[in-house]
Design an enzyme around this catalytic site. Structure first.
Site, PDB file in Angstrom:
ATOM      1  N   CYS A 125     -19.521 -10.609   3.468  1.00  0.00           N
ATOM      2  CA  CYS A 125     -20.136 -11.934   3.510  1.00  0.00           C
ATOM      3  C   CYS A 125     -19.889 -12.644   2.196  1.00  0.00           C
ATOM      4  O   CYS A 125     -20.561 -13.575   1.834  1.00  0.00           O
ATOM      5  CB  CYS A 125     -21.621 -11.861   3.837  1.00  0.00           C
ATOM      6  SG  CYS A 125     -22.629 -11.194   2.529  1.00  0.00           S
ATOM      7  N   SER A 162       3.492  -4.525  -5.123  1.00  0.00           N
ATOM      8  CA  SER A 162       2.596  -5.055  -6.148  1.00  0.00           C
ATOM      9  C   SER A 162       2.288  -3.966  -7.166  1.00  0.00           C
ATOM     10  O   SER A 162       2.041  -2.818  -6.805  1.00  0.00           O
ATOM     11  CB  SER A 162       1.311  -5.552  -5.498  1.00  0.00           C
ATOM     12  OG  SER A 162       0.443  -6.046  -6.495  1.00  0.00           O
ATOM     13  N   ALA A 163       2.281  -4.335  -8.444  1.00  0.00           N
ATOM     14  CA  ALA A 163       2.104  -3.332  -9.507  1.00  0.00           C
ATOM     15  C   ALA A 163       0.679  -2.794  -9.590  1.00  0.00           C
ATOM     16  O   ALA A 163       0.474  -1.611  -9.862  1.00  0.00           O
ATOM     17  CB  ALA A 163       2.509  -3.933 -10.856  1.00  0.00           C
ATOM     18  N   GLN A 184       0.810  -1.224   0.000  1.00  0.00           N
ATOM     19  CA  GLN A 184       0.000   0.000   0.000  1.00  0.00           C
ATOM     20  C   GLN A 184       0.845   1.276   0.000  1.00  0.00           C
ATOM     21  O   GLN A 184       0.290   2.371  -0.077  1.00  0.00           O
ATOM     22  CB  GLN A 184      -0.932   0.015   1.219  1.00  0.00           C
ATOM     23  CG  GLN A 184      -2.082  -0.976   1.129  1.00  0.00           C
ATOM     24  CD  GLN A 184      -3.117  -0.629   0.059  1.00  0.00           C
ATOM     25  OE1 GLN A 184      -3.294   0.530  -0.307  1.00  0.00           O
ATOM     26  NE2 GLN A 184      -3.807  -1.640  -0.452  1.00  0.00           N
TER      27      GLN A 184
HETATM   28  C1  LIG Z   1      -3.275  -5.890  -2.259  1.00  0.00           C
HETATM   29  C2  LIG Z   1      -2.393  -6.238  -1.104  1.00  0.00           C
HETATM   30  C3  LIG Z   1      -1.646  -7.433  -1.090  1.00  0.00           C
HETATM   31  C4  LIG Z   1      -1.766  -8.474  -2.169  1.00  0.00           C
HETATM   32  O1  LIG Z   1      -1.198  -8.078  -3.387  1.00  0.00           O
HETATM   33  P1  LIG Z   1      -1.661  -8.836  -4.732  1.00  0.00           P
HETATM   34  O2  LIG Z   1      -0.726  -8.340  -5.766  1.00  0.00           O
HETATM   35  O3  LIG Z   1      -3.075  -8.429  -4.971  1.00  0.00           O
HETATM   36  O4  LIG Z   1      -1.529 -10.293  -4.475  1.00  0.00           O
HETATM   37  C5  LIG Z   1      -0.826  -7.680  -0.028  1.00  0.00           C
HETATM   38  N1  LIG Z   1      -0.719  -6.800   0.986  1.00  0.00           N
HETATM   39  C6  LIG Z   1      -1.415  -5.646   1.011  1.00  0.00           C
HETATM   40  C7  LIG Z   1      -1.228  -4.713   2.142  1.00  0.00           C
HETATM   41  C8  LIG Z   1      -2.276  -5.335  -0.036  1.00  0.00           C
HETATM   42  O5  LIG Z   1      -2.973  -4.196   0.017  1.00  0.00           O
END
Ligand SMILES: *Cc1c(COP(=O)(O)O)cnc(C)c1O
Length: 387
Positions: free
Chosen positions: A325, A199-200, A179
């Protein structure tokens, strides 16, 4: 109806510049980067350029970046990889109860296989006290994993302070920065981390590609066996278009980061400050100041999160709730429960996460629409006592 997207923490649209950068790597420069011919070298060159861009975003060396299939994979790799590589040193891992499931479920997996996991206490804002980390470290501790910022409540953890403690103790330190990488300035040396997940698709890049920063010398057992890609650390033919897209997204993010953070902080605070004026019995979840520039998480008593979310959706507003849910069972968010939010309020939560294409009119629209939704739901709510 024009839709309003306020769920950027779940995923972001891929930037059109990113898409344009990726396109040639599907059907023109499609070589396998391991091949020694011109096609292979062309793909490898683009991939290495992307690695440089991702490394630069967090102040790392190129060879310290391992591309993965996602942020989830980076988290799994960090935890399982260090756990199995340090087995003869110890079996103790320290983390928090408010991590992303990618970390928590990996910890649960490791617990079933002989590892011991300490879940640190967090305060009512979700903050970890670095002194608690110090106290929890034993001779058997091999890894501390604390997320940089929480994806639900936006709280930013004191990573640099924890990094000083883990370094002194000689224990590996991992942070899930999915994040924050591309949203906040990050320097891995200043944070004192040995491993960091990215993550991209959270920074306007494609889905299905992430990266793990691995400080030089960090011992990690690989869990993808096969070819010698990524310096033997992750077998698989590389997803070149995605990696190239990630690189471009990282480059754009770095350029726009500070201006974007300022713009989003203004919009975030407009929403945070506006909601209690329009709706009574609300509470802000997460830290009031030490929080992501794009995160608003509120509980609205006597209104059910999922109902609010569905009603907003009917108005074209896409947000999320800590009351899901989707899995069939109505379970409240482990993060909200973890910071001590009572069950009822955890079920009454909404998360708005803002991003690059969020306009002020969209925030105004939420402030206009949500009070009516809440009034209607409260009027028919069995939870309604005496608001
Ligand atoms: C989205 C997220 C992930 C997972 O990343 P992905 O690329 O969607 O698998 C892991 N940790 C946090 C804090 C995230 O917000």
């Amino acid at each position: 109806m024009k839709r309003i997207y306020l769920d950027y923490a779940a995923t972001t649209p891929t930037h059109l510049d990113v898409v344009a950068t990726m396109l040639p790597y599907f059907s023109e420069a499609y070589g396998n980067p391991s091949a020694i011919h011109a096609y292979g070298q062309e793909a490898r060159g683009a991939m290495e350029e992307a690695r440089t861009r991702v490394a630069r975003l967090i102040g790392a060396q190129d060879e310290e970046i391992v591309f993965t299939g996602s942020g989830t994979e980076a988290d799994n790799f960090a935890l399982k990889g260090t756990a199995y590589a340090s087995e003869n040193k110890g079996n103790h891992i320290i983390t928090t109860p408010i991590e992303h499931h990618a970390v928590l479920e990996t910890c649960h997996f490791l617990e079933k296989r002989g590892f011991k996991v300490t879940y640190l206490p967090v305060d009512e804002h979700g903050l970890v006290n670095p002194e608690d980390v110090r106290r929890a470290i034993t001779a058997k501790t091999i890894l501390v994993s604390v997320m940089h910022a929480n994806n639900e409540i936006g709280t930013i953890e004191p990573i640099a302070e924890i990094g000083k403690i883990t370094r002194e103790a000689g224990v590996y330190f991992h942070t899930d920065a999915v994040q924050t990488a591309g949203h906040l300035p990050i320097n891995v040396a200043e944070l004192g981390v040995d491993l960091l997940s990215m993550s991209a698709h959270k920074i306007y890049g494609p889905k299905g590609v992430g990266a793990l920063y691995l400080r030089k010398g960090t011992k990690l057992t690989t869990f993808m066996h096969g070819g010698a890609q990524e310096r033997g650390r992750r077998a698989s033919t590389e997803n070149v278009p995605n990696i190239v897209g990630f690189g471009r997204a990282a480059e754009i993010a770095q350029k726009e980061l500070s201006e974007e953070a300022e713009r989003l902080t203004f919009l975030r605070d407009k929403l945070i400050n506006g909601l209690p004026w329009q709706i009574d019995h609300t509470r802000l979840n997460g830290h009031p100041r030490q929080r992501l520039p794009n995160n608003v998480n509120i509980s609205i008593s006597f209104a059910e999160g999922e109902s609010m979310c569905l009603s907003l959706d009917l108005e074209g507003i896409c947000a999320s709730t800590g009351s899901a849910c989707s899995s069939g069972s109505l379970e409240a968010s482990h993060v909200l429960l973890g910071i001590g939010v009572p069950h009822e309020e955890a079920h009454a939560s909404l998360r708005f996460s803002l991003g690059k294409w969020t306009a002020e009119e969209e925030i105004d629209r939420v402030l206009e629409v949500l009070p009516h939704i809440v009034a209607r739901l409260r009027a028919m709510s069995p939870l309604l006592k005496n608001p």
